[in-house]
Enzyme design. Structure first.
Site, mmCIF file in Angstrom:
data_model
loop_
_atom_site.group_PDB
_atom_site.id
_atom_site.type_symbol
_atom_site.label_atom_id
_atom_site.label_comp_id
_atom_site.label_asym_id
_atom_site.label_seq_id
_atom_site.Cartn_x
_atom_site.Cartn_y
_atom_site.Cartn_z
ATOM 1 N N SER B 55 8.891 12.075 -5.231
ATOM 2 C CA SER B 55 10.219 12.638 -4.983
ATOM 3 C C SER B 55 11.260 11.609 -4.583
ATOM 4 O O SER B 55 12.442 11.892 -4.593
ATOM 5 C CB SER B 55 10.131 13.711 -3.904
ATOM 6 O OG SER B 55 9.684 13.144 -2.705
ATOM 7 N N LYS B 99 12.619 12.159 2.897
ATOM 8 C CA LYS B 99 13.760 12.473 2.031
ATOM 9 C C LYS B 99 14.999 11.754 2.544
ATOM 10 O O LYS B 99 14.996 11.183 3.627
ATOM 11 C CB LYS B 99 14.057 13.984 2.040
ATOM 12 C CG LYS B 99 12.906 14.865 1.682
ATOM 13 C CD LYS B 99 12.650 14.912 0.197
ATOM 14 C CE LYS B 99 11.441 15.779 -0.086
ATOM 15 N NZ LYS B 99 10.596 15.316 -1.140
#
Lengths: 181, 191
Positions: B55, B99
């Protein structure tokens, strides 16, 4: 002298670790009207909810920090967490439902499913049908501790009991190990 | 002593247990203090951890990079838009996610939607929350899936990558990834 100071300094992390990982003492929110944590009726009048009435004192509670690390919360526990809408405030709430449960909201009878990884929390006071009682789902990881005992005021000293909300929570049928993903 | 009572398994075990106990008594307190010191450093200072998954490509490898995470920024509310952070997962309390912060509380931002057809959506980040998104927008489960994340779930800010050695270096703030949207005209961009 220096050796003694070093000795003391070396021991401080132990107390910090105990405070963070095992047990600690905290002040439960005294500014919002709270019920007698035993589940009895509120001592102060309903109308005085906007300001603390005279005689409302701070409440000191014992926090169990082992439960969140082992994810062994149970429905009905009183939990301690940072408020999701204001990260500088710590609040106590009652954990009403775990992930996968269906909860009937107190205010409008709407039914919601608790999402994966979340839990449903509501104010500690028992149901009176008030609009401001509505709970919300928060991530389980947000719960910092379980309130295990009340230490002060002396009139309320004792263990905090689990209280479920009968009739409003439909639990997951496969009996749930709360730590299962 | 136990040995003088003659041979026998219980004699051997008893002396072994006695020796073990005396070792624990000598070194135990130091070991506990050291362990707690390490725990305090991890909780309030810095930790070495790993970032796994596709990701955050191309910033991080999908096979796993070892990174350094510091806690101070989170404790003093110094996390900015464009920082890479590690947070506890809202979808599974036992996992962490790595993230980038694209929006802080109160921000009105534009984020790319997941999926192959491009496009974007506008989001207002509620009070007390952050918008987390992976750099690899097409293969990332992030706030577009589980919503804005409460600030208290943040663990730390990733500031350096140490493995693989060929890619080691500082992890930089990439503020340009956070696109703020002006509210009044609805189309202007204010960075």
């Amino acid at each position: 002298m220096l050796r003694r100071a070093a000795n003391v300094a070396f021991t401080v992390p132990v107390f910090i670790t105990i405070n963070d990982c095992i047990v600690s003492v905290a002040r439960a929110d005294a500014s919002e009207p709270r019920e007698n944590i035993w589940g009895g009726p509120r001592e102060t009048g309903e109308a005085s909810s906007s300001s603390p009435s005279p005689g409302t004192s701070a409440r000191l509670v014992l926090l169990d920090r082992v439960t969140p690390r082992t994810f062994s919360f149970a429905r009905g526990d009183v939990v301690y967490l940072r408020s999701p809408s204001n990260q500088d405030r710590w609040v106590t709430r009652r954990l009403v439902a775990l992930e996968g449960d269906w909860v009937t909201r107190a205010a409008d009878d709407d039914v919601t499913k608790v999402p994966r990884g979340h839990c449903w929390i509501e104010r500690v006071e028992a149901g009176t049908g008030d609009r401001d009682e509505d709970g919300r789902a928060v991530p389980l990881a947000l719960l910092d501790a379980r309130v295990s005992h009340v230490l002060w005021p002396p009139s309320e000293v004792g263990a905090v009991r689990r209280k479920t909300r009968p009739g409003r929570v439909l639990m997951r049928t496969t009996e749930v190990d709360p730590s299962a993903p | 002593g136990a040995e003088s009572r003659g041979a026998g398994m219980s004699g051997v075990f008893a002396s072994f247990a006695k020796q073990l106990w005396s070792e624990v008594k000598t070194h135990g307190p130091t070991a506990i203090r050291l362990g707690c010191l390490v725990n305090v450093i991890h909780t309030y200072g810095m930790e070495v951890t790993m970032c796994l998954g596709p990701s955050m490509l191309p910033t991080f490898n999908h096979r796993g990079d070892v990174v350094l995470m510091e806690r101070v920024s989170v404790l003093v509310d110094g996390v900015e838009n464009g920082d890479v952070v590690i947070a506890r997962s809202p979808a599974n309390p036992k996992h962490t996610v790595c993230k980038r912060v694209l929006g802080r509380q109160g921000d009105h931002i534009e984020v790319p939607t997941a999926g192959n057809f491009g496009g974007s959506m506008r989001v207002r980040v509620p009070k007390g929350h952050l918008w987390l998104q992976g750099d690899n927008k097409d293969n990332s489960t992030d706030s577009r899936d589980y919503g804005p994340v409460p600030y208290a779930l943040l663990k730390g800010k990733v500031f350096a990558k140490v493995w693989p050695p060929a890619e080691a270096g500082w992890v930089r703030n990439e503020r340009w990834r956070s696109v703020r949207v002006g509210e009044a005209d609805g189309g202007g961009r204010a960075v």
